[in-house]
Design an enzyme around this catalytic site. Structure first.
Site, PDB file in Angstrom:
ATOM      1  N   SER A  11     -25.750 -26.439  60.887  1.00  0.00           N
ATOM      2  CA  SER A  11     -24.885 -25.757  59.925  1.00  0.00           C
ATOM      3  C   SER A  11     -25.383 -24.383  59.503  1.00  0.00           C
ATOM      4  O   SER A  11     -24.636 -23.612  58.904  1.00  0.00           O
ATOM      5  CB  SER A  11     -24.701 -26.639  58.676  1.00  0.00           C
ATOM      6  N   TYR A 153     -46.448 -29.567  57.047  1.00  0.00           N
ATOM      7  CA  TYR A 153     -45.509 -29.010  58.022  1.00  0.00           C
ATOM      8  C   TYR A 153     -46.172 -28.845  59.387  1.00  0.00           C
ATOM      9  O   TYR A 153     -45.605 -29.192  60.423  1.00  0.00           O
ATOM     10  CB  TYR A 153     -44.998 -27.664  57.506  1.00  0.00           C
TER      11      TYR A 153
END
Length: 241
Positions: A11, A153
Site C-alpha cells: 500500500s 530490526y
C-alpha cells in the site's frame, strides 16, 4: 500464462513501487495491506490502469493463523502464486540496553515470523503447480551489516537472509528461485525523520535511493532473465557495502 504474484506491504513506499513496476497485462497482482485499505485500493487502481489484474488481501503479518487463513483461501479460490514478494516489515528503534522485550518481540514477530507466516502456505501449491516460481524477500543494509539502535530490526533482517538462502537450496530442484534484495537508505515515509543531510555523507553516491530503484531489482529477479540466479542477496544501497 498468467503470473499470479503476492506482494506484501503493497500500500505504500517500496511495496507500492514494486506493485507498479510488476504491473503488466499478463500478471495478476495480489496486494497485501494491514490497515490502510484506502491506500491499498489506490495502488490497485494504478495497477489496473497498467493492464494487470489486482485484488487486495488484508492480514497482520504477526498473526500466523490469520495470514495462513487469508492466503490459503486466496489460493483455493484463484490458484497458486507464481511469485511471492515479502516486502512488508516494521521497525521500532532504540538503544539495546533500553529496548523492551515487547519492542523486540514486535519486530521479530512481524518481520521474521512474518516470513514464515507468508511463505509457508505458498510453497507447496507452487511446487504442485510444477511451473517454477520466484520468491523474493526484502532484507536491509541493517540485516547485512548491522546498525546501532536497531538490534531488533537488524536481527530480523539478518534472519530473513539466512532463511532465504536455506529455502533457495530446498526449492532449486523445483525451478523456484529464492533471492533477497537488501535496500540501504531509501527515501520513503520511514526516513522522513532521519537527519538526511548528515546521512548522505555516508553514502558513496551521495544521495538516498528511490523506491523505484529497489523495485527495479525486484522486477529483474522476478523476470525470466533471472532464471539462473538463486540464493543471492542484491544490495541496493548506493555503495555503502
Amino acid at each position: 500464462m498468467t503470473q499470479r504474484i503476492l506482494i506484501t506491504g503493497a500500500s505504500r513506499g517500496i511495496g507500492r513501487a514494486i506493485a507498479l513496476r510488476l504491473a503488466a497485462p499478463e500478471r495478476e497482482l495480489v496486494l497485501h495491506y494491514h490497515s490502510n485499505a484506502g491506500a491499498a485500493e489506490t495502488v490497485g487502481e494504478a495497477v489496473r490502469e497498467k493492464g494487470a489484474t489486482a485484488r487486495l488481501l488484508r492480514f497482520d503479518l504477526a498473526e500466523g493463523d490469520q495470514v495462513r487463513g487469508a492466503i490459503e483461501a486466496d489460493i483455493e479460490a484463484h490458484g497458486a502464486y507464481y511469485g511471492v514478494v515479502c516486502n512488508a516489515g516494521i521497525s521500532d528503534d532504540g538503544a539495546f540496553p533500553a529496548m523492551s522485550e515487547a519492542s523486540w518481540d514486535k519486530v521479530l514477530r512481524t518481520n521474521l515470523d512474518g516470513f514464515y507466516h507468508v511463505v509457508h502456505p505458498c510453497v507447496m501449491p507452487m511446487v504442485q503447480a510444477r511451473k517454477g516460481g520466484r520468491i523474493i524477500t526484502l532484507s536491509s543494509l541493517s540485516g547485512v551489516a548491522g546498525n546501532r539502535g536497531q538490534v531488533n530490526y537488524s536481527a530480523s533482517k539478518a534472519g530473513i537472509i539466512g532463511a532465504t538462502k536455506a529455502l533457495a537450496l530446498e526449492l532449486a530442484k523445483r525451478k523456484i528461485t529464492v533471492n533477497c534484495v537488501a535496500p540501504g537508505l531509501i527515501e520513503t515515509d520511514m526516513t522522513d525523520e532521519l537527519p538526511l543531510a548528515m546521512l548522505k555523507d555516508q553514502i558513496p553516491l551521495r544521495r538516498f535511493g528511490q523506491p523505484e530503484e529497489v523495485a527495479a531489482a525486484v522486477a529483474f529477479l522476478m523476470s525470466d532473465d533471472a532464471s539462473y540466479i538463486t540464493r543471492q542477496v542484491i544490495n541496493v544501497n548506493g555503495g555503502m557495502l
